[in-house]
Write a protein that holds these residues in place. Structure first.
Motif, PDB file in Angstrom:
ATOM      1  N   MET A   1       7.654  46.221  21.447  1.00  0.00           N
ATOM      2  CA  MET A   1       5.757  45.910  20.366  1.00  0.00           C
ATOM      3  C   MET A   1       5.315  45.177  20.018  1.00  0.00           C
ATOM      4  O   MET A   1       5.556  43.565  19.989  1.00  0.00           O
ATOM      5  CB  MET A   1       6.873  45.974  18.459  1.00  0.00           C
TER       6      MET A   1
ATOM      7  N   LYS B   1       1.652  39.993  15.480  1.00  0.00           N
ATOM      8  CA  LYS B   1       0.082  39.681  14.580  1.00  0.00           C
ATOM      9  C   LYS B   1       0.717  37.942  14.617  1.00  0.00           C
ATOM     10  O   LYS B   1       1.233  37.668  14.819  1.00  0.00           O
ATOM     11  CB  LYS B   1      -0.180  40.409  13.140  1.00  0.00           C
TER      12      LYS B   1
ATOM     13  N   GLU C   1       4.052  50.076  13.766  1.00  0.00           N
ATOM     14  CA  GLU C   1       3.186  49.830  13.303  1.00  0.00           C
ATOM     15  C   GLU C   1       2.576  48.276  12.679  1.00  0.00           C
ATOM     16  O   GLU C   1       3.865  48.036  12.010  1.00  0.00           O
ATOM     17  CB  GLU C   1       2.248  50.898  12.223  1.00  0.00           C
ATOM     18  N   LEU C   2       1.360  48.014  12.365  1.00  0.00           N
ATOM     19  CA  LEU C   2       0.919  46.607  12.229  1.00  0.00           C
ATOM     20  C   LEU C   2       0.242  46.622  10.789  1.00  0.00           C
ATOM     21  O   LEU C   2      -0.642  47.219  10.647  1.00  0.00           O
ATOM     22  CB  LEU C   2       0.584  45.617  13.010  1.00  0.00           C
ATOM     23  N   GLU C   3       0.496  45.747   9.967  1.00  0.00           N
ATOM     24  CA  GLU C   3      -0.329  45.538   8.951  1.00  0.00           C
ATOM     25  C   GLU C   3      -1.056  43.997   8.864  1.00  0.00           C
ATOM     26  O   GLU C   3      -0.739  43.038   8.511  1.00  0.00           O
ATOM     27  CB  GLU C   3       0.334  45.480   7.721  1.00  0.00           C
ATOM     28  N   ILE C   4      -2.052  43.757   9.379  1.00  0.00           N
ATOM     29  CA  ILE C   4      -2.748  42.868   9.571  1.00  0.00           C
ATOM     30  C   ILE C   4      -4.066  42.831   7.858  1.00  0.00           C
ATOM     31  O   ILE C   4      -4.819  43.131   7.724  1.00  0.00           O
ATOM     32  CB  ILE C   4      -4.045  42.778  10.406  1.00  0.00           C
ATOM     33  N   GLY C   5      -3.632  41.472   7.185  1.00  0.00           N
ATOM     34  CA  GLY C   5      -4.600  40.928   6.720  1.00  0.00           C
ATOM     35  C   GLY C   5      -5.750  40.074   6.752  1.00  0.00           C
ATOM     36  O   GLY C   5      -5.393  39.558   7.990  1.00  0.00           O
TER      37      GLY C   5
ATOM     38  N   ARG D   1      -7.865  44.544   4.754  1.00  0.00           N
ATOM     39  CA  ARG D   1      -6.509  44.829   5.231  1.00  0.00           C
ATOM     40  C   ARG D   1      -6.136  46.165   6.342  1.00  0.00           C
ATOM     41  O   ARG D   1      -6.889  47.158   5.833  1.00  0.00           O
ATOM     42  CB  ARG D   1      -5.084  45.778   4.410  1.00  0.00           C
TER      43      ARG D   1
END
Lengths: 120, 120
Positions: free
Chosen positions: B1, B4, A67-71, A58
């Protein structure tokens, strides 16, 4: 005869963090693999867009406006000029698509800078 | 922004075979998703290299000097000028990375040709 590339096999060939390896070229673009852990440096690329596809783990992509959380199975494209800071709380494996010659730290030079990524 | 992209979410948006969808751009390159089933046409691309990353299933890439079996987590780059024929005995989901404007059937026009891939 062409050969295929197995991502897991290539990822097993190195363990260093923040050190991209080149695994293919498509016209003027490089396909790279990189393992991340910890915090990278804030930087941007003047002329290069950069795609981060998460293969394992992740990724947190910090941006100046959030911010982005990229899985796993997700990607983000950071356009040229956009400041970003990758952060990996636990180890993350990433496939990068970006123009050949893209410097990993962009407009910044620090201990993370890799001038000549190895082809594996 | 920035946003994803989740590959599974994008793949759920269409079901047609052999009809690439654009899901991103990195400099002059497109990232596309395509679902394959059955046999495509022999073709080549005069100026474009083409990366096929298998997301789901198993792709057979026929080449004039043999063939490759490409499974999940594997990719092949078919260089410009190299004749190839993708074959999917069962449905396969592919991520393509290739220059913007690459025609799916290359030097050939047939019922598979998609002149204007949709962006999803």
């Amino acid at each position: 005869m062409l050969t295929k590339i197995n991502l897991a096999d290539k990822l097993a060939k190195f363990s260093e963090h923040w050190s991209p390896r080149i695994v293919g070229q498509v016209n003027d673009m490089h396909v790279k693999l990189v393992k991340l852990q910890g915090e990278f440096v804030w930087h941007h690329h003047d002329d290069e867009d950069e795609l981060f596809l998460v293969i394992k783990g992740r990724l947190t992509m910090k941006l100046r406006d959030g911010e982005l959380e990229i899985g796993e199975g997700e990607f983000v494209i950071v356009p040229r000029g956009v400041e970003h800071k990758p952060v990996a709380n636990d180890e993350v494996h990433i496939l990068l698509f970006e123009p050949a010659g893209t410097l990993n730290t962009g407009n910044v030079r620090d201990a993370h800078t890799v001038d000549q990524p190895e082809t594996i």
